[in-house]
Design an enzyme around this catalytic site. Structure first.
Site, PDB file in Angstrom:
ATOM      1  N   LYS A 173       0.833  -1.211   0.000  1.00  0.00           N
ATOM      2  CA  LYS A 173       0.000   0.000   0.000  1.00  0.00           C
ATOM      3  C   LYS A 173       0.865   1.258   0.000  1.00  0.00           C
ATOM      4  O   LYS A 173       0.585   2.227  -0.713  1.00  0.00           O
ATOM      5  CB  LYS A 173      -0.912  -0.006   1.232  1.00  0.00           C
ATOM      6  CG  LYS A 173      -1.667   1.302   1.472  1.00  0.00           C
ATOM      7  CD  LYS A 173      -2.622   1.643   0.346  1.00  0.00           C
ATOM      8  CE  LYS A 173      -3.223   3.032   0.489  1.00  0.00           C
ATOM      9  NZ  LYS A 173      -4.017   3.218   1.702  1.00  0.00           N
ATOM     10  N   LYS A 242       2.013  11.789   5.456  1.00  0.00           N
ATOM     11  CA  LYS A 242       2.188  10.631   6.340  1.00  0.00           C
ATOM     12  C   LYS A 242       2.563   9.396   5.538  1.00  0.00           C
ATOM     13  O   LYS A 242       3.531   8.692   5.857  1.00  0.00           O
ATOM     14  CB  LYS A 242       0.900  10.368   7.124  1.00  0.00           C
ATOM     15  CG  LYS A 242       0.974   9.169   8.086  1.00  0.00           C
ATOM     16  CD  LYS A 242      -0.394   8.552   8.364  1.00  0.00           C
ATOM     17  CE  LYS A 242      -0.905   7.766   7.183  1.00  0.00           C
ATOM     18  NZ  LYS A 242      -2.154   7.013   7.469  1.00  0.00           N
TER      19      LYS A 242
END
Length: 299
Positions: A173, A242
């Site tokens: 991911k 992030k």
């Protein structure tokens, strides 16, 4: 459906709420928890039971989904005081968050010590994919646990089994998100340069998508959110920072130098520093436009 058959869902924000909604609409009984009372009220109106704590969810549901914003929040929810690890009913945690492989492995080990399996299952496709049930789900975990969840995954999108160890889904991911955010950053620079040079952005997009320059930004975000100036993709710049930060750190830990990844990370971080943390990621192009105008960093 009995209490033991209830499904838990912790974290019903931008991504979690539409996923939980789809599970409810598919006929599943959910017990949900979030700090956002409005989100809980919306799902309660659809038939979900609103829990008062993480522990209540873990004492009620055999299977719990989490969709949480940061590694620290995920770690606290999973293994903190009165967290999932303390639950009397939970046997499988399905983590849909993007928290990085190191955090996922750490949490999975703590849960396994209490007899709780972890299925690492981050998703890609954004809020629109969550609403439509077209997410790409990158699942990693013990085959028996993944098989038990497969029918629930199919309500949310298409599942890709990427490994049998927690953390493998997270790595994939992060690599996916790093590719996506890097493509958007360089596409923003290319479009701004083209417009400054007198090119028509619609023509540019058509040429890029007919040639070797096409990518997720030119195919999707630019025609839908940038050229229309709606900037409503639904993913904030702070979350991009992030994710690309986690991705670069993990790749460097694997010995990959990350020259391009680090450059893209700096672009996104600089935008965030200019009061951009909560802005939609597609608004990065406005920062590039402004930086290119000689007006300075502020938008």
């Amino acid at each position: 459906m009995s209490e033991s058959q209830k499904i838990g869902f912790i974290g019903v924000g931008v991504m979690g709420r539409p996923m939980a909604r789809r599970l409810i609409e598919a006929g599943h009984a959910l017990v949900v928890f979030d700090r956002d009372e409005a989100a809980l009220a919306e799902l309660s109106a659809l038939g979900a039971r609103a829990a008062k704590s993480v522990r209540e969810v873990a004492d009620t549901a055999r299977i719990i989904f989490t969709s949480l914003p940061t590694p620290a929040v995920f770690r606290q929810v999973a293994t903190g005081d009165d967290g999932i690890v303390s639950g009397s009913a939970v046997k499988i945690l399905v983590d849909l968050s993007t928290v990085g492989s190191r955090t996922e492995k750490e949490v999975a080990a703590s849960l396994l010590a209490k007899g709780i399996e972890t299925v690492d299952a981050p998703v890609s496709g954004g809020a629109a994919g969550a609403q439509k049930g077209t997410l790409a789900i990158m699942a990693a975990g013990k085959p028996a646990a993944v098989d038990e969840i497969r029918g629930l995954f199919e309500v949310l999108g298409k599942v890709f089994v990427v490994g049998d160890e927690a953390g493998q889904g997270q790595l994939l991911k992060l690599l996916n998100n790093m590719l996506s955010s890097t493509a958007f950053a360089i596409t923003s620079e290319a479009f701004v340069a083209g417009v400054k040079g007198g090119l028509d952005p619609e023509v540019m997009m058509s040429v890029f998508n007919a040639g070797s320059g096409k990518n997720g930004a030119t195919l999707d975000k630019f025609p839908k959110q940038v050229l229309t100036r709606t900037f409503d993709f639904g993913f904030p710049i702070g979350s991009v920072c992030k994710d690309i930060g986690l991705a670069v750190d993990e790749c460097q830990a694997l010995g990959v130098p990350m020259w391009v990844g680090n450059a893209a990370r700096q672009v996104w971080n600089y935008a965030a520093m200019q009061d951009g943390t909560r802005r939609d990621m597609t608004e990065l192009v406005e920062y590039v436009e402004n930086w290119s105008s000689g007006k300075g960093p502020a938008v």
